[in-house]
Design an enzyme around this catalytic site. Structure first.
Site, PDB file in Angstrom:
ATOM      1  N   LYS A 260      34.482  26.294   1.653  1.00 55.27           N
ATOM      2  CA  LYS A 260      35.555  25.292   1.698  1.00 55.27           C
ATOM      3  C   LYS A 260      36.836  25.958   2.196  1.00 55.27           C
ATOM      4  O   LYS A 260      37.263  26.981   1.667  1.00 55.27           O
ATOM      5  CB  LYS A 260      35.771  24.699   0.303  1.00 55.27           C
ATOM      6  N   ASP A 265      46.366  22.383  -0.324  1.00 58.20           N
ATOM      7  CA  ASP A 265      45.943  21.081  -0.840  1.00 58.20           C
ATOM      8  C   ASP A 265      47.078  20.448  -1.630  1.00 58.20           C
ATOM      9  O   ASP A 265      47.345  20.822  -2.770  1.00 58.20           O
ATOM     10  CB  ASP A 265      44.711  21.241  -1.740  1.00 58.20           C
ATOM     11  N   LYS A 272      49.437  15.891  -6.108  1.00 54.90           N
ATOM     12  CA  LYS A 272      49.427  16.653  -7.351  1.00 54.90           C
ATOM     13  C   LYS A 272      50.840  16.630  -7.939  1.00 54.90           C
ATOM     14  O   LYS A 272      51.801  16.973  -7.258  1.00 54.90           O
ATOM     15  CB  LYS A 272      48.995  18.098  -7.090  1.00 54.90           C
ATOM     16  N   ASP A 284      42.988  27.253  -2.226  1.00 49.43           N
ATOM     17  CA  ASP A 284      41.922  26.265  -2.085  1.00 49.43           C
ATOM     18  C   ASP A 284      41.001  26.556  -0.906  1.00 49.43           C
ATOM     19  O   ASP A 284      40.123  25.760  -0.598  1.00 49.43           O
ATOM     20  CB  ASP A 284      42.514  24.859  -1.969  1.00 49.43           C
ATOM     21  N   ARG A 347      35.202  18.210  -0.935  1.00 55.26           N
ATOM     22  CA  ARG A 347      33.816  17.762  -0.755  1.00 55.26           C
ATOM     23  C   ARG A 347      33.638  16.951   0.526  1.00 55.26           C
ATOM     24  O   ARG A 347      32.544  16.900   1.089  1.00 55.26           O
ATOM     25  CB  ARG A 347      33.370  16.961  -1.984  1.00 55.26           C
TER      26      ARG A 347
END
Length: 492
Positions: A260, A265, A272, A284, A347
């Protein structure tokens, strides 16, 4: 720092610090240790008695040697119970010795540990890895990068001559770990999808790997709607990185490793909030860091298997182009995904990367991702979650992790939990209920692997960063995953 192996007896070695190892409940000095104690005027037995040193694994004491001794300081490292001695015990003991030597401002260090029935080659590699991983420093972003602290410059591994190849192997593996640490530690304004692609190019050029970079238009032609749905909010172009190592001979197996690669992010429109740790979200891309680190190591080790290293690299940002909660994306295998949370973006990028790898005709795929906080809740910060329907692949990865000294734990793939991902308007949602969040994330990924029998997912969310010194990890990026991946590839 130079690590050497030689057969100098520790009674004859000259330098700043000598590290010896003692087993738990076996601290009576006999043989050469008794001779060393006599040579030092009984100071070794005296300090062991005074400190009530039990030689438990991870414990240590040091002694300043008075007079005109050929050594200035003696480090005594606990190895734990003799029946429990492992290469990981020795690796961590070497790390403890190296750290103590640095704290005591020693430039030269010798290590002499008993190692039971383990082979000298494996012991040499473990010791060489332990000292290097423990002494690693990253001063790239300091205005005065040259530290004023005394550095350990030379390390002799005593009694292990003729194992120089094991030191070279340790150096090659550690170089991959250090790259992964540097990538994870780099801030998002320094490490972008573009610079990740450049680093992949450097690995390919230096170690003779093939490189394919798919630009946005290439990804569009392949129908990578899930990956591009995440990427479209960023001002920086996405980069789909595909490195390939091929041996000179016909490969015994073909493998794929996917990481990944979210270089930052923000959470997207599901941003967030305060207290979420958004300032740490440069990490990340820990999966991609491990993937590129493994590529660097494998390119030097040159096993007789073919390995594809893949990362769909981008940022998850906020702009007028950002995907919305409620959007429907179509992945490159035709599966449609209702985005019910833009902060479950990793994902989505992995989905298209898995489809890409699945079409390569490989024998096994392993993906690594800082994917879920749920896995951290379940396993803490030292253990990665292993998800796979394949018992054989699970066994291979567990054995590789054990050999590498990295902790993984197999988690269940409970198929009925996929019910929580079902959507009324698409094939699936990108998140499910809060309960079992790491399991549903793995089940989501499973939908994008069709033709490859052996696939495994490693959730490394808690393991890529250490808040405090732990084993041979200093506070900061750990490089987790590189050594496990290398051990796995070499075992095939």
């Amino acid at each position: 720092m130079e690590v050497r192996a030689n057969n100098t007896n520790f009674l004859e070695w000259k330098g700043d610090a000598l590290a010896i190892g003692l087993f738990e409940d076996a601290t009576e000095l006999t043989g050469e240790l008794a001779s060393l104690d006599e040579k030092l005027g009984g100071i070794l037995k005296e300090i062991i008695t005074e400190e009530e040193f039990k030689a438990k694994a991870g414990s240590s004491i040091f002694i300043r040697v008075p007079g005109a001794s050929p050594i200035k300081k003696l480090l005594v490292i606990g190895l734990g119970a003799i029946q429990n001695i492992t290469l990981e015990t020795l690796r961590k003991a070497a790390a403890t010795a190296a750290r103590n030597a640095k704290k005591q401002k020693c430039k030269t260090l010798a290590i002499s540990f008993p190692y039971g029935e383990h082979d000298a080659e494996g012991v040499t590699q473990a010791l060489a890895e332990g000292v290097q991983l423990a002494l690693y420093q990253d001063n790239r972003f300091k205005s005065e990068p040259e530290t004023k602290e005394t550095q350990v410059e030379e390390i002799d591994l005593l009694g292990l001559a003729d194992n120089e190849a094991a030191i070279i192997k340790a150096n090659q593996i550690c170089s991959g770990v250090f790259l992964a640490r540097q990538l994870v530690a780099a801030p998002a304004n320094e490490l972008t999808p573009v610079t990740m692609a450049e680093i992949a190019q450097e690995i390919a050029s230096t170690h003779n790997l093939e490189l394919e970079i798919l630009e946005q238009e290439d990804c569009e032609k392949l129908g990578m709607g899930a990956f591009l749905g995440v990427a479209k909010a960023s001002d920086l172009p996405p980069k789909f990185i595909h490195l390939t190592y091929k041996p000179q001979a016909t490969p015994r197996q073909k493998l794929a490793i996917i990481g990944k690669g979210l270089t930052f992010d923000s959470g997207g429109l599901n941003i967030k909030g305060a207290g979420s740790g958004i300032e740490t979200m440069k990490i990340d891309m820990g999966g991609a860091a491990a993937t590129l680190g493994a590529a660097k190591a494998i390119g030097q080790l040159k096993p007789d298997v073919e390995v594809h290293f893949i990362s769909a690299a981008t940022e998850n940002m906020i702009s007028g182009h950002a995907m919305h909660p409620g959007d429907i994306l179509k992945a490159s295998n035709g599966k449609t995904i209702e985005v019910n949370n833009t902060d479950a973006e990793g994902r989505l990028t992995l989905a298209d990367a898995l489809v890409f790898a699945d079409k390569l005709g490989v024998d096994a795929i392993v993906d690594l991702a800082t994917l879920t906080g749920a896995c951290v809740v379940a396993l803490g910060n030292d253990i990665a979650g292993l998800f796979t329907p394949s018992d054989d692949l699970a066994s291979e990865l567990e054995k590789a992790a054990q050999g590498a000294g990295e902790k993984i734990w197999r988690m269940p793939m409970e198929d009925k939990y996929f019910e929580g991902l079902k959507s009324g308007i698409a094939d699936m949602k990108n998140t499910g209920p809060r309960a079992g969040g790491s399991i549903t994330a793995a089940l989501f990924l499973k939908q994008f692997v069709k033709d490859t029998v052996d696939w495994a997912h490693l959730d490394i969310a808690g393991t890529v960063w250490a808040d405090k010194e732990n084993g041979y990890n200093s506070p900061g990026a750990t490089g987790f995953g590189v050594r496990t991946l290398v051990h796995w590839v070499l075992s095939k």
